[in-house]
Scaffold this motif. Structure first.
Motif, PDB file in Angstrom:
ATOM      1  N   GLY A 176     -10.053  10.486   5.268  1.00  0.00           N
ATOM      2  CA  GLY A 176      -9.726   9.463   4.292  1.00  0.00           C
ATOM      3  C   GLY A 176      -8.752   9.961   3.241  1.00  0.00           C
ATOM      4  N   VAL A 177      -7.858   9.091   2.816  1.00  0.00           N
ATOM      5  CA  VAL A 177      -6.912   9.420   1.750  1.00  0.00           C
ATOM      6  C   VAL A 177      -6.984   8.330   0.690  1.00  0.00           C
ATOM      7  CG1 VAL A 177      -5.349  10.715   3.245  1.00  0.00           C
ATOM      8  CG2 VAL A 177      -4.978   8.265   2.936  1.00  0.00           C
ATOM      9  N   TYR A 178      -6.743   8.716  -0.536  1.00  0.00           N
ATOM     10  CA  TYR A 178      -6.746   7.740  -1.619  1.00  0.00           C
ATOM     11  C   TYR A 178      -5.400   7.026  -1.653  1.00  0.00           C
ATOM     12  CZ  TYR A 178      -7.785   5.547  -6.061  1.00  0.00           C
ATOM     13  OH  TYR A 178      -8.021   4.615  -7.037  1.00  0.00           O
ATOM     14  N   VAL A 179      -5.444   5.725  -1.874  1.00  0.00           N
ATOM     15  CA  VAL A 179      -4.208   4.943  -1.910  1.00  0.00           C
ATOM     16  C   VAL A 179      -4.132   4.137  -3.204  1.00  0.00           C
ATOM     17  CG1 VAL A 179      -4.173   4.761   0.614  1.00  0.00           C
ATOM     18  CG2 VAL A 179      -5.167   2.911  -0.729  1.00  0.00           C
ATOM     19  N   LEU A 218       0.820  -1.207   0.000  1.00  0.00           N
ATOM     20  CA  LEU A 218       0.000   0.000   0.000  1.00  0.00           C
ATOM     21  C   LEU A 218       0.857   1.262   0.000  1.00  0.00           C
ATOM     22  CD1 LEU A 218      -3.207   0.626   2.003  1.00  0.00           C
ATOM     23  CD2 LEU A 218      -1.329   2.260   2.220  1.00  0.00           C
ATOM     24  N   LYS A 219       0.460   2.214  -0.840  1.00  0.00           N
ATOM     25  CA  LYS A 219       1.104   3.520  -0.939  1.00  0.00           C
ATOM     26  C   LYS A 219       0.034   4.604  -0.957  1.00  0.00           C
ATOM     27  CE  LYS A 219       3.942   6.366  -4.072  1.00  0.00           C
ATOM     28  NZ  LYS A 219       2.920   7.446  -4.169  1.00  0.00           N
ATOM     29  N   VAL A 220       0.229   5.681  -0.227  1.00  0.00           N
ATOM     30  CA  VAL A 220      -0.688   6.816  -0.281  1.00  0.00           C
ATOM     31  C   VAL A 220      -0.469   7.539  -1.613  1.00  0.00           C
ATOM     32  CG1 VAL A 220      -1.350   9.011   0.771  1.00  0.00           C
ATOM     33  CG2 VAL A 220      -0.742   7.062   2.214  1.00  0.00           C
ATOM     34  N   ALA A 221      -1.534   7.715  -2.354  1.00  0.00           N
ATOM     35  CA  ALA A 221      -1.426   8.309  -3.685  1.00  0.00           C
ATOM     36  C   ALA A 221      -0.893   9.739  -3.607  1.00  0.00           C
ATOM     37  CB  ALA A 221      -2.786   8.301  -4.373  1.00  0.00           C
ATOM     38  N   GLY A 222       0.083  10.029  -4.460  1.00  0.00           N
ATOM     39  CA  GLY A 222       0.640  11.374  -4.532  1.00  0.00           C
ATOM     40  C   GLY A 222       1.606  11.715  -3.413  1.00  0.00           C
ATOM     41  N   GLY A 248      -8.154   2.595  -3.603  1.00  0.00           N
ATOM     42  CA  GLY A 248      -9.244   2.656  -2.653  1.00  0.00           C
ATOM     43  C   GLY A 248      -8.957   3.771  -1.671  1.00  0.00           C
ATOM     44  N   THR A 249      -9.701   3.794  -0.566  1.00  0.00           N
ATOM     45  CA  THR A 249      -9.498   4.827   0.434  1.00  0.00           C
ATOM     46  C   THR A 249      -9.065   4.214   1.760  1.00  0.00           C
ATOM     47  OG1 THR A 249     -11.862   4.766   0.980  1.00  0.00           O
ATOM     48  CG2 THR A 249     -11.123   6.429  -0.610  1.00  0.00           C
TER      49      THR A 249
END
Length: 464
Positions: A292-295, A273-277, A366-367
């Protein structure tokens, strides 16, 4: 005893099943947990003292085989049984291994008959313990861990333990894992030890154990699912994707996308899993609940690296090099209500634990949301496992080191209460029977290598 069919039809049909009633209620319990944390930060204490069950009273029962007495404190109307202690004789002529860990309860197809598949986290040193299972069935001739399967029957208003047998043998540190929707248990090793340390084989893998197996399952390491110190495992029944926790202070969250959903031995892709951006986000500190953050997910090029024994972070470092996030010791992992929940027992600004929710969106990302972070140990500290109750609340296995270990209930409003307390040992592996009548859990301690308890009573009288 009747067996559960786990053939190809079950593997193909599991994707069509909808969430159970219990799963639909799970999100309410999670939201209540977050609300309780917010209230505690504002100085409010628990309003619910007993969850509606009343005061606890002392109950003493004995293991029919070993004769060992066990004391628990339970609400009025509840009772318990203790059975299948380490060292007890099994149907196959072997002895129950030590270090009882996680487990799951499966139906057999006959009303009131269940099978428990139970992990054993035996580690020790090569050759120091008694190897589990039969010589021809062991993955490693020196390994003392594995799984046992227990037959349980509900009769005359209470559960009866019938028999136990070895269902996976020759592995090491396999106390963690998780159930699959097609009726098997994924046993996960929490060590990367190998031949360099004197073992007969490399360790750090996941193994599949069908609950319908009447003997030892084939000890086949699923190497494409990664070689690292595993925590629990959860399967998304809609897609067949497997989520894996890493039981280290520096931990990654992984997913395994199988080539053939329901047939893990066919291989697949391991991702982290990586946090997007964002690059290398540290989720252990300075996190805001409910944000929530997008991953996204980055590939792990070599899930079974040769360097894993000398460097237990050999898999983690591959994802880290591609910007993946770090968590604090992920031990718990389960699926409920369309989401995967991850328990980071050393996460949070106070180091008292976090609960994360990952909600998949399609096949990409996902989030990720922090559902709960314990503001202090008096509210909740280091849960060693959790289960969703028939009424949609939570059961938490807690051992704070301050007083008696407890099974704590948590209402959908987020109120925490002691449902049961136990004399001696730690608690873990909590799971309800498929019909919700019985709560099973495991006990172990310094002077007791492990046993299983079953608790039953008027669940509908209170919050659980």
């Amino acid at each position: 005893m009747a067996t559960l069919t786990t053939g190809g039809s079950n593997r193909r049909s599991f994707l069509r099943r909808g969430p159970s009633g219990v799963d639909r209620f799970a999100i309410a319990a999670m939201e209540g947990l977050a609300a309780r944390a917010a209230a505690a930060r504002d100085g409010e204490r628990d309003r619910v003292r007993s969850g509606g069950y009343g005061a606890l009273r002392e109950v003493v029962r004995s293991d029919a085989v070993s004769g060992r007495e066990q004391t628990m404190w339970l609400p009025e109307g509840f009772d318990f049984a203790v059975f299948s202690a380490a060292g007890s004789a099994m149907r196959d002529g072997g002895s129950v291994p030590a270090s009882h860990g996680g487990m799951a309860c499966f139906p057999t197809g006959r009303r009131g008959e269940w099978r428990l598949v139970r992990g054993h986290g035996e580690r020790g040193r090569p050759g120091a313990g008694s190897p589990s299972g039969s010589p021809e069935g062991r993955y490693d001739a020196l390994g003392a861990g594995g799984t046992t399967t227990l037959g349980i029957v509900w009769r005359d208003g209470e559960p009866h333990f019938e028999e136990a047998w070895q269902s996976l043998s020759g592995v090491v540190g396999s106390g963690a894992g998780g159930p699959t929707p097609w009726g098997s248990w994924l046993a996960a090793e929490a060590t990367c030890a190998g031949t360099g340390a004197g073992w007969g084989a490399a360790h750090g893998y996941v193994f599949e154990v069908p609950s319908a197996e009447d003997g030892e399952a084939e000890a086949l390491p699923l190497k494409s699912m990664g070689r690292f110190a595993h925590g629990d495992v959860a399967v998304d029944p809609r897609s067949g994707t497997v989520y894996l926790a890493e039981d280290q202070p520096t931990a990654g969250c992984y997913r395994f996308v199988p080539e053939v959903p329901g047939d893990l031995a066919e291989g697949g892709r391991l991702q982290m899993l990586k946090v997007a951006g964002e690059w290398n986000v540290d989720t252990r500190v300075n996190q805001r609940p409910e944000r929530g953050v997008y991953v996204e997910w980055v590939d792990v090029a070599e899930p079974d690296p040769a360097a894993a024994e000398d460097d237990p972070l050999a898999v983690f470092n591959q994802g880290w090099a591609r910007g993946a996030a770090v968590f604090g010791r992920l031990t718990g992992c389960f699926y409920a209500d369309g989401a995967v929940y991850l328990a980071a027992v050393s996460g949070g600004d106070e180091g008292e634990g976090q609960l994360w929710e990952y909600r998949p969106r399609g096949h990409g990302g996902g989030t990720l949301k922090l559902v709960f972070e314990s503001p202090d140990a008096s509210l909740l500290s280091f849960p060693q496992g959790m289960a969703v109750s028939p009424g949609g609340s939570l059961i938490l296995c807690e051992d704070t080191g301050r007083g008696l270990p407890a099974l704590r209930g948590m209402t959908r409003e987020g109120e925490v209460f002691a449902f049961a307390k136990v004399a001696g040992g730690d608690l873990g592996g909590a799971v309800f029977s498929p019909d919700g009548k019985v709560l099973f859990a495991n006990l172990w301690g310094a002077d007791d290598p492990g046993r299983t308890v079953a608790i039953w009573g008027p669940w509908s009288a209170g919050a659980l």
